[in-house]
Design an enzyme around this catalytic site. Structure first.
Site, PDB file in Angstrom:
ATOM      1  N   GLY A 164       0.805  -1.327   0.158  1.00 17.53           N
ATOM      2  CA  GLY A 164      -0.076  -0.057  -0.116  1.00 17.53           C
ATOM      3  C   GLY A 164       0.770   1.328  -0.040  1.00 17.53           C
ATOM      4  O   GLY A 164       2.188   1.369  -0.338  1.00 17.53           O
ATOM      5  N   CYS A 165       0.213   2.253   0.650  1.00 17.54           N
ATOM      6  CA  CYS A 165       0.841   3.471   0.252  1.00 17.54           C
ATOM      7  C   CYS A 165       1.902   4.032   0.935  1.00 17.54           C
ATOM      8  O   CYS A 165       2.595   4.747   0.502  1.00 17.54           O
ATOM      9  CB  CYS A 165      -0.328   4.706   0.526  1.00 17.54           C
ATOM     10  SG  CYS A 165      -1.667   4.843  -0.560  1.00 17.54           S
TER      11      CYS A 165
END
Length: 394
Positions: A164-165
């Protein structure tokens, strides 16, 4: 007499800190302008009858501070794959067929640019770190990129899926450890993200999904990391001083992603910006205590722009001057949220802006900087950076 174990270990390690030696980026050619996106999105997903929801989505897009994004998914591809346009239709196979091919291809474009800037033969690359939240396959995207680039078969590969980010910070942390603990190592780091896994039609009962449709874009970024650079042929851009990861307190469930038959679903709590701004001071104090830095306006900033609310609340909480997050805001405006690739785009933006403005260093003329990754967990990656002087700067 056999050498002592300590001598062997010392010889295996680099002498100096890891540094970023080159950066390359790439996007798909298909640009979508945010002002036009609500009409396009509701038309292509056959959702134009949801007029109130479309108005909400327009407001989301208006508040996003994004001007344009790049997406591999074109109108033609979406028409051929109608299940991708539905909200809850089985579509994982179709999504996988796209990303397992296109994620490594986009990564190759960024990697070729980074290797060209670095200026050394690709045979000198000893390690490869590949990161993506887009699709899973065996052998992985790291293997596919090794073949596409023609890297040595003995290159040491590391594949990070579904992070993810925050993972733009994760790859830098791992690259730092590899470069500093393996003398002569040159680490190719690539983050490649394609939203084909998360694109889906709107739902009135799942507005958090709609937020993602307003924010996410496609992009790949590659960097070369190494210690003890050759002063004659390598030009460091930033030193990686320290790297740490933490899970924020009371943040469980703040950002979740689940791989299902319908693709990758994201779930966001409204208080994500609040959780980050509430805890960011402690992350900074822990990271900069060894340097004696306490003025957050005296450092340069590379913060993952999950959305404008995160940047706004961090700015307010820390009393940052407006220009401090300019590089992060500009990448958000020009590309959207590209998950793990974002902070590497901002790193590139930082060194370019600094050079174009005639600054003395790659970090807006300042010596120390911070790179933040925020993502599922809620996980925060904190990287302390040291800029380098720009040749010819006053």
């Amino acid at each position: 007499m056999a050498p002592a174990m300590e001598e062997i270990r010392q010889a295996q390690r680099a002498e100096g800190p890891a540094a970023v030696l080159a950066i390359g980026t790439s996007t798909p050619p298909n640009a979508l302008y945010q002002a036009d996106y609500p009409d396009y999105y509701f038309r292509i997903t056959k959702s134009e009858h949801l007029t109130e929801l479309k108005e909400k989505f327009k407001r989301m897009c208006d508040k996003s501070m994004i001007k344009k994004r790049y997406m591999y998914l074109t109108e033609e591809i979406l028409k051929e794959n109608p299940n991708i346009c539905a909200f809850m239709a089985p579509s994982l196979d179709a999504r996988q067929d796209i990303v397992v091919t296109e994620v490594p291809k986009l990564a190759k474009e960024a990697a070729v640019r980074a290797i060209k800037e670095w200026g050394h033969p690709k045979s000198r690359i000893t390690h490869l770190i590949f990161c993506t939240t887009s699709g899973i396959d065996m052998p992985g995207a790291d293997y596919q990129l090794t073949r596409l680039l023609g890297l040595r078969p003995s290159v040491n590969r590391f594949m990070l899926y579904q992070q993810g980010c925050f993972a733009g910070g994760t790859v830098l942390r791992l690259a730092k450890d590899l470069a500093e603990n393996n003398a002569g190592a040159r680490v190719l780091v690539v983050c490649s993200e394609i939203t084909a896994v998360t694109f889906r039609g709107p739902s009135e009962s799942h507005l958090d999904s709609l937020v993602g449709q307003a924010l996410f874009g496609d992009g790949a970024a590659a960097i070369i990391v190494g210690s003890d650079p050759d002063s004659a042929t390598e030009r460091p851009l930033f030193q990686l001083v320290s790297a740490s990861q933490t899970i924020l307190p009371e943040s469980e469930g703040a950002i979740d992603g689940h791989l299902r038959e319908i693709g990758l679903t994201f779930h966001l709590l409204k208080d994500v910006p609040g959780l980050i701004s509430k805890n960011i001071q402690k992350c900074l104090l822990d990271a900069f205590k060894p340097l004696g830095v306490h003025d957050w306006n005296s450092i340069f900033w590379i913060a993952h722009p999950g959305g404008p609310a995160i940047l706004d609340q961090v700015e307010i909480k820390l009393g940052l001057k407006a220009e401090k997050l300019a590089a992060s805001r500009n990448v958000l405006a020009e590309y959207g949220n590209m998950s793990s690739a974002c902070v590497l785009f901002i790193l590139d933006e930082m060194r370019r802006r600094s050079a174009e403005a005639g600054q003395a260093t790659t970090g807006e003329g300042l010596e120390w900087g911070v790179l933040f990754g925020f993502g599922p967990g809620l996980t925060v990656e904190t990287i302390v950076l040291r800029s380098v002087p720009i040749a010819g700067a006053e």
